[in-house]
Every structure is written in C-alpha cells, then in structure tokens.
Enzyme design. Structure first.
Site, PDB file in Angstrom:
ATOM      1  N   ASP A   1      -7.479  -5.514   4.674  1.00 33.61           N
ATOM      2  CA  ASP A   1      -6.339  -4.389   4.084  1.00 33.61           C
ATOM      3  C   ASP A   1      -6.970  -3.684   5.564  1.00 33.61           C
ATOM      4  OD1 ASP A   1      -4.857  -2.151   3.281  1.00 33.61           O
ATOM      5  OD2 ASP A   1      -7.112  -1.558   2.321  1.00 33.61           O
TER       6      ASP A   1
ATOM      7  N   MET B   1     -11.693   5.192  -1.033  1.00 32.09           N
ATOM      8  CA  MET B   1     -12.446   5.825  -0.171  1.00 32.09           C
ATOM      9  C   MET B   1     -13.192   6.776  -0.567  1.00 32.09           C
ATOM     10  SD  MET B   1      -9.781   3.858   2.670  1.00 32.09           S
ATOM     11  CE  MET B   1      -8.486   4.067   0.705  1.00 32.09           C
TER      12      MET B   1
ATOM     13  N   SER C   1       0.570  -1.279  -0.425  1.00 35.64           N
ATOM     14  CA  SER C   1       0.024   0.198  -0.192  1.00 35.64           C
ATOM     15  C   SER C   1       0.682   1.314  -0.153  1.00 35.64           C
ATOM     16  CB  SER C   1      -1.136  -0.029   1.496  1.00 35.64           C
ATOM     17  OG  SER C   1      -1.624   1.267   1.164  1.00 35.64           O
TER      18      SER C   1
ATOM     19  N   MET D   1      -9.151   8.528  -1.746  1.00 35.29           N
ATOM     20  CA  MET D   1      -9.464   9.253  -0.413  1.00 35.29           C
ATOM     21  C   MET D   1      -9.523  10.545  -0.536  1.00 35.29           C
ATOM     22  SD  MET D   1      -7.312   7.722   3.095  1.00 35.29           S
ATOM     23  CE  MET D   1      -6.413   6.314   3.304  1.00 35.29           C
TER      24      MET D   1
ATOM     25  N   ASP E   1      -4.480   3.699  -2.618  1.00 37.67           N
ATOM     26  CA  ASP E   1      -5.265   4.854  -1.521  1.00 37.67           C
ATOM     27  C   ASP E   1      -6.052   5.832  -1.689  1.00 37.67           C
ATOM     28  OD1 ASP E   1      -6.048   2.376  -0.152  1.00 37.67           O
ATOM     29  OD2 ASP E   1      -3.908   2.753   1.476  1.00 37.67           O
TER      30      ASP E   1
END
Ligand code: DX5
Ligand code: ZN
Length: 225
Positions: free
Chosen positions: A176, A69, A10, A38, A36
């Site tokens: 995760d 996300m 990640s 966000m 990721d």
C-alpha cells in the site's frame, strides 16, 4: 508465487463526497475497495470511521479491505465489525499502534472477517513474524501512512519478500502506497498479491482503464518470472 494478482482501489484519492459512485465506477476492474480509516493521531490525516464503513459495506459491490490507521485499535475493532463486515472482507490495523495484537486479531477472525496486520516502512518484519498463525493478511506500507500520492519507497521490497517467505501461503501479502505503472511490477515480483492503489486509479481521467493497465503490468511481471 503463482497466486493471482488482486487489486484494491483506495477511496482516499476518490471524490469523498461521492463514495457510492466512487466504488461503483471502478468495481468491474478491481477486486476490493480499500478504505483508509485515519484518526488524526496515529497519522496526521483524518478521514472517516465506523459509521461510514457500515454504509460503504451496504453499498459496495465488492468486498472491503479496511485499513485502520488509528491509535488503540484494540479498543475500536469491535465497532468496525458490527454485523456488517463479513467473510471476504478484511480488517487490518497497525502493529505500531498495538504491540499486543493477538486478542484483537482473534476477535476479528471470530466474526469470520479476515484479520490483517500492517507495518510501516521502517518497522522490521521481525516484529510481526510471531503472528503468522493469527493473520490472514499482512499489509506492508510502502509510504509513510497518512496521505495518498506519495512516492513508492523501494527499500520495502526486500521486506515484502521476507514476509512472503516467513508467513504461510494462505496469508496474503498486501502492499500500500506509491503504486503506479512503474512500481507495481516490482511489488508483485517481490511477493505482494493484494495491491492497493489510490492516485494511480482515481487520479486518472479513466480510473477503470488505469486499474486494468495496472493489473496487466503486475500479471506480466509475475509471469515473466
Ligand atoms: C496511505 C494509505 C493508502 C493510500 C495510498 O496512508 O494507506 O491506502 O490511499 O495512496 P496512493 O496509492 O496514492 O499512494
Ligand atoms: Zn491504506
């Protein structure tokens, strides 16, 4: 249950000013680069979006595992697909952000990209079981989404097992959050086969070696079954 362990690094815990280097320095030890996304709304944190994903894809030596996300993912999935994500990559968004996800999942698959649905630690597995023929990956969060380096929530282990048995064998179950040498074996034993780690790889002085060690622990946990 004999599917091999796949490991994803990640980027959230990497040097975000050196993403190209961050990807390449672990490439020989992992199977995916986990990205990721966000938005500062669905989660409190803010990272990067579609324009960065496009260039990560261009430079990545490995397939991408993109974890959205964000709020209203249905509105945005198209901009993450573009002409860059391809067969072998995954694009995943949260059931809590899109209670009616079928159309978006199908639009991901239509591009040949693996479609994923993610669930937060307190969301019951029942909320996604109707999607068993619509997804290629279920991403089970083992921390509250938003930040790296949080402790693993052990209470999600039965949910991993429940999802593994409820979904067809070709749907990969990912985990995760909080993955470390003392938790990866439990996640693998519960049924996770795509294992995402941030701090336990990039937070170590020798990330490649750390990834190799994580994989060895997970493999040993499932062969000891
Ligand atoms: C958290 C992210 C994770 C994060 C995991 O919301 O989705 O991918 O990078 O980080 P670690 O492995 O440090 O818990
Ligand atoms: Zn993630």
């Amino acid at each position: 249950m004999n599917d091999p362990i796949l490991l994803a690094a990640s980027l959230l815990s990497s040097d975000l000013a050196r993403l190209d280097w961050s990807m390449k320095r672990v490439a020989s030890a992992v199977d995916y680069i986990h990205c990721d996304v966000m938005d500062g709304h669905f989660v409190d944190n803010l990272t990067f979006g579609a324009p960065v994903i496009k260039y990560l894809k261009r430079h990545s030596p490995l397939p991408l595992d993109v974890h959205l996300m964000i709020e209203e993912p249905g509105r945005w999935v198209g901009s993450y697909l573009g002409d860059w994500l391809a067969k072998g990559d995954y694009l995943t968004f949260h059931i809590e952000a899109e209670p009616d996800p079928v159309e978006s999942l199908r639009s991901i698959r239509k591009k040949g990209v693996g479609a994923g649905i993610s669930i937060k630690p307190n969301t019951p597995a029942d909320q996604i079981k109707s999607l068993k023929h619509e997804v290629d990956q279920v991403l089970v969060m083992s921390v509250e989404p938003g930040f790296g380096g949080q402790p693993f929530i052990e209470e999600v282990l039965p949910k991993i097992t429940e999802i593994r048995s409820a979904f067809p064998p070709n749907v990969i179950v990912a985990v995760d959050g909080g993955i470390a040498p003392d938790t990866i074996g439990k996640a693998a034993k519960a049924g996770a086969r795509l294992i995402i780690a941030g701090k336990a790889i990039y937070g170590e002085p020798r990330p490649r070696k750390a990834a190799n060690q994580l994989r060895a622990i997970a493999e040993q946990a499932i062969t000891a079954e």
